[in-house]
Design a protein around this motif. Structure first.
Motif, PDB file in Angstrom:
ATOM      1  N   ILE A 156     -11.565  19.539  36.932  1.00 41.92           N
ATOM      2  CA  ILE A 156     -11.993  18.793  38.115  1.00 41.92           C
ATOM      3  C   ILE A 156     -10.931  18.891  39.201  1.00 41.92           C
ATOM      4  CG2 ILE A 156     -13.619  17.197  37.033  1.00 41.92           C
ATOM      5  CD1 ILE A 156     -11.464  15.216  36.597  1.00 41.92           C
ATOM      6  N   GLU A 157     -11.388  19.089  40.428  1.00 44.18           N
ATOM      7  CA  GLU A 157     -10.485  19.273  41.570  1.00 44.18           C
ATOM      8  C   GLU A 157     -11.129  18.658  42.812  1.00 44.18           C
ATOM      9  OE1 GLU A 157      -9.198  23.034  44.292  1.00 44.18           O
ATOM     10  OE2 GLU A 157      -8.793  23.277  42.144  1.00 44.18           O
ATOM     11  N   HIS A 158     -10.702  17.475  43.169  1.00 46.19           N
ATOM     12  CA  HIS A 158     -11.279  16.737  44.301  1.00 46.19           C
ATOM     13  C   HIS A 158     -12.796  16.610  44.136  1.00 46.19           C
ATOM     14  CE1 HIS A 158      -7.455  16.835  46.364  1.00 46.19           C
ATOM     15  NE2 HIS A 158      -7.434  18.145  46.369  1.00 46.19           N
ATOM     16  N   GLU A 159     -13.233  16.198  42.967  1.00 43.12           N
ATOM     17  CA  GLU A 159     -14.670  16.106  42.708  1.00 43.12           C
ATOM     18  C   GLU A 159     -14.945  15.092  41.607  1.00 43.12           C
ATOM     19  OE1 GLU A 159     -16.153  19.800  40.801  1.00 43.12           O
ATOM     20  OE2 GLU A 159     -14.015  20.280  40.553  1.00 43.12           O
ATOM     21  N   ALA A 160     -16.202  14.673  41.545  1.00 42.16           N
ATOM     22  CA  ALA A 160     -16.643  13.722  40.531  1.00 42.16           C
ATOM     23  C   ALA A 160     -17.513  14.430  39.504  1.00 42.16           C
ATOM     24  CB  ALA A 160     -17.412  12.576  41.176  1.00 42.16           C
ATOM     25  N   VAL A 161     -17.351  14.043  38.245  1.00 42.86           N
ATOM     26  CA  VAL A 161     -18.183  14.518  37.160  1.00 42.86           C
ATOM     27  C   VAL A 161     -18.610  13.296  36.348  1.00 42.86           C
ATOM     28  CG1 VAL A 161     -17.086  16.792  37.031  1.00 42.86           C
ATOM     29  CG2 VAL A 161     -16.172  14.900  35.675  1.00 42.86           C
ATOM     30  N   THR A 162     -19.515  13.493  35.422  1.00 42.72           N
ATOM     31  CA  THR A 162     -19.953  12.368  34.598  1.00 42.72           C
ATOM     32  C   THR A 162     -19.793  12.702  33.119  1.00 42.72           C
ATOM     33  OG1 THR A 162     -22.265  13.131  34.626  1.00 42.72           O
ATOM     34  CG2 THR A 162     -21.599  11.530  36.309  1.00 42.72           C
ATOM     35  N   TYR A 163     -19.594  11.650  32.356  1.00 42.48           N
ATOM     36  CA  TYR A 163     -19.536  11.761  30.896  1.00 42.48           C
ATOM     37  C   TYR A 163     -20.449  10.696  30.314  1.00 42.48           C
ATOM     38  CZ  TYR A 163     -17.970  10.865  26.135  1.00 42.48           C
ATOM     39  OH  TYR A 163     -17.961  10.647  24.785  1.00 42.48           O
ATOM     40  N   THR A 164     -21.326  11.092  29.407  1.00 36.94           N
ATOM     41  CA  THR A 164     -22.235  10.149  28.763  1.00 36.94           C
ATOM     42  C   THR A 164     -21.769   9.883  27.344  1.00 36.94           C
ATOM     43  OG1 THR A 164     -24.105  10.929  30.097  1.00 36.94           O
ATOM     44  CG2 THR A 164     -24.623   9.674  28.107  1.00 36.94           C
ATOM     45  N   LYS A 166     -21.733   8.044  23.486  1.00 38.59           N
ATOM     46  CA  LYS A 166     -22.737   8.005  22.420  1.00 38.59           C
ATOM     47  C   LYS A 166     -23.720   6.851  22.613  1.00 38.59           C
ATOM     48  CE  LYS A 166     -19.595  10.044  18.992  1.00 38.59           C
ATOM     49  NZ  LYS A 166     -18.861   9.809  17.723  1.00 38.59           N
ATOM     50  N   SER A 167     -23.260   5.797  23.241  1.00 33.54           N
ATOM     51  CA  SER A 167     -24.109   4.623  23.459  1.00 33.54           C
ATOM     52  C   SER A 167     -25.136   4.849  24.559  1.00 33.54           C
ATOM     53  CB  SER A 167     -23.241   3.425  23.841  1.00 33.54           C
ATOM     54  OG  SER A 167     -22.627   3.646  25.105  1.00 33.54           O
ATOM     55  N   GLY A 168     -24.962   5.911  25.334  1.00 35.98           N
ATOM     56  CA  GLY A 168     -25.824   6.164  26.486  1.00 35.98           C
ATOM     57  C   GLY A 168     -25.195   5.761  27.803  1.00 35.98           C
ATOM     58  N   LYS A 169     -24.059   5.073  27.756  1.00 36.15           N
ATOM     59  CA  LYS A 169     -23.334   4.693  28.961  1.00 36.15           C
ATOM     60  C   LYS A 169     -22.804   5.943  29.656  1.00 36.15           C
ATOM     61  CE  LYS A 169     -20.283   2.708  31.808  1.00 36.15           C
ATOM     62  NZ  LYS A 169     -20.646   1.984  33.039  1.00 36.15           N
ATOM     63  N   THR A 170     -23.003   6.027  30.968  1.00 36.83           N
ATOM     64  CA  THR A 170     -22.499   7.156  31.740  1.00 36.83           C
ATOM     65  C   THR A 170     -21.295   6.715  32.563  1.00 36.83           C
ATOM     66  OG1 THR A 170     -24.641   8.251  31.858  1.00 36.83           O
ATOM     67  CG2 THR A 170     -23.023   8.847  33.533  1.00 36.83           C
ATOM     68  N   TYR A 171     -20.195   7.412  32.380  1.00 38.85           N
ATOM     69  CA  TYR A 171     -18.968   7.157  33.135  1.00 38.85           C
ATOM     70  C   TYR A 171     -18.838   8.200  34.243  1.00 38.85           C
ATOM     71  CZ  TYR A 171     -17.263   4.073  29.369  1.00 38.85           C
ATOM     72  OH  TYR A 171     -17.104   3.051  28.452  1.00 38.85           O
ATOM     73  N   THR A 172     -18.502   7.750  35.442  1.00 45.49           N
ATOM     74  CA  THR A 172     -18.191   8.663  36.538  1.00 45.49           C
ATOM     75  C   THR A 172     -16.675   8.839  36.589  1.00 45.49           C
ATOM     76  OG1 THR A 172     -20.130   8.023  37.832  1.00 45.49           O
ATOM     77  CG2 THR A 172     -18.308   9.047  39.016  1.00 45.49           C
ATOM     78  N   ILE A 173     -16.246  10.099  36.539  1.00 41.77           N
ATOM     79  CA  ILE A 173     -14.827  10.440  36.528  1.00 41.77           C
ATOM     80  C   ILE A 173     -14.517  11.261  37.774  1.00 41.77           C
ATOM     81  CG2 ILE A 173     -12.983  11.597  35.249  1.00 41.77           C
ATOM     82  CD1 ILE A 173     -14.740  11.291  32.721  1.00 41.77           C
ATOM     83  N   TYR A 174     -13.504  10.854  38.518  1.00 40.63           N
ATOM     84  CA  TYR A 174     -13.091  11.599  39.708  1.00 40.63           C
ATOM     85  C   TYR A 174     -11.650  12.041  39.535  1.00 40.63           C
ATOM     86  CZ  TYR A 174     -12.206  12.896  44.562  1.00 40.63           C
ATOM     87  OH  TYR A 174     -11.881  13.600  45.688  1.00 40.63           O
TER      88      TYR A 174
END
Length: 291
Positions: A156-164, A166-174
């Motif tokens: 990641i480089e000056h951008e946002a990605v997501t991680y889901t 096991k519970s289904g919760k989605t985290y936004t990572i920047y």
């Protein structure tokens, strides 16, 4: 589940002894997070179980290999390489590919010259003799290659990605590899430029990764100077980032540790700030978050 802690939070809060009347307010107990910054690598803290995600935080590995405990997600906050060459970078990437974490999010730091297009063809950066133009193109292609994704590695480089989880919760990572100018290095900026760089952090972010610390938060050098970025610190006070739960960074090796800031009614655990630089204290910091 009531979390337990193996942590000494905010290690920089008291640089000199204070009287009781001068003591700074201590963070309230965490409700939906567990931080482990002091533990035995041969006897790892127990994972909290279903509904929780274990984030293992590292930074500033500089082409060295460290003992990294398993977890759901690995977060590497930059300075992957020692001298910024493609060869140095490949050492770290090959090591990370073998780590057991199903998802690994990583970014560059000021040492990672081969990942900064400023040192590539058409850029204006004065390249070291051992860094070729074609190596910059190759490095930038490598970190986003199929082989990286196949190993669960996401650059990641000056951008946002997501991680889901096991519970289904989605985290936004920047992630932002930027750092204030110090000497010849990658992704550096001059005073006044940080405001625009950090304005790109999206309000939806759950987990923020920057290479530099914010000023005053786990950024104390061995000479007693706070070396973090004031413009990043200012951005982190914005109302639209009040729900950011975890901030991982490095850069200032000797400031390895954890602080909790910004606790409020809407975010009782505040923002867990982790300086995960490994050279001074080779112990990855574990943060368990309830999804």
């Amino acid at each position: 589940m009531a979390p337990t802690h193996s942590s000494s939070l905010n290690p920089q809060a008291q640089p000199i002894p204070l009287s009781n009347s001068q003591q700074p307010p201590q963070p309230a107990p965490l409700q939906r997070a567990v931080v482990h910054d002091r533990y035995d690598l041969t006897f790892l803290p127990r994972h909290p179980g279903p509904g929780w995600t274990r984030f293992v935080c590292i930074s500033d590995t500089h082409s060295h290999k460290f003992h990294v405990p398993p977890g759901d997600v690995l977060l590497h906050a930059g300075d992957l390489s020692r001298h910024g060459t493609l060869k140095d970078l490949e050492v770290t990437l090959n090591w990370m590919k073998e780590l057991p974490h199903p998802a690994k999010f990583f970014m560059a730091g000021n040492h990672d010259l081969c990942l900064d297009k400023w040192y590539g063809e058409g850029g204006g950066g004065p390249r070291p003799l051992d860094l070729r133009t074609k190596d910059v193109a190759a490095a930038r292609k490598l970190v986003r290659s199929h082989s990286m994704l196949k190993s669960g590695m996401h650059y990641i480089e000056h951008e946002a990605v997501t991680y889901t989880a096991k519970s289904g919760k989605t985290y936004t990572i920047y992630g932002s590899p930027a750092a204030p100018f110090y000497s010849i290095g990658a992704f550096q900026y001059s005073p006044g430029q940080g405001r625009e760089i950090y304005s790109r952090i999206p309000p939806s972010v759950d987990i923020l990764m920057t290479h530099t610390p914010a000023h005053g938060i786990c950024d104390l050098t061995k000479r007693g100077k706070h070396a973090g970025c004031p413009e990043l610190a200012d951005r982190l006070t914005s109302d639209d980032l009040r729900n950011c739960r975890l901030h991982v960074f490095g850069h200032i090796h000797e400031a390895h540790g954890v602080a909790v800031v910004g606790q409020s009614e809407s975010n009782p655990d505040g923002r867990i700030s982790v300086n995960a630089a490994l050279p001074s204290i080779p112990l990855p910091i574990i943060v368990d978050l309830e999804d």
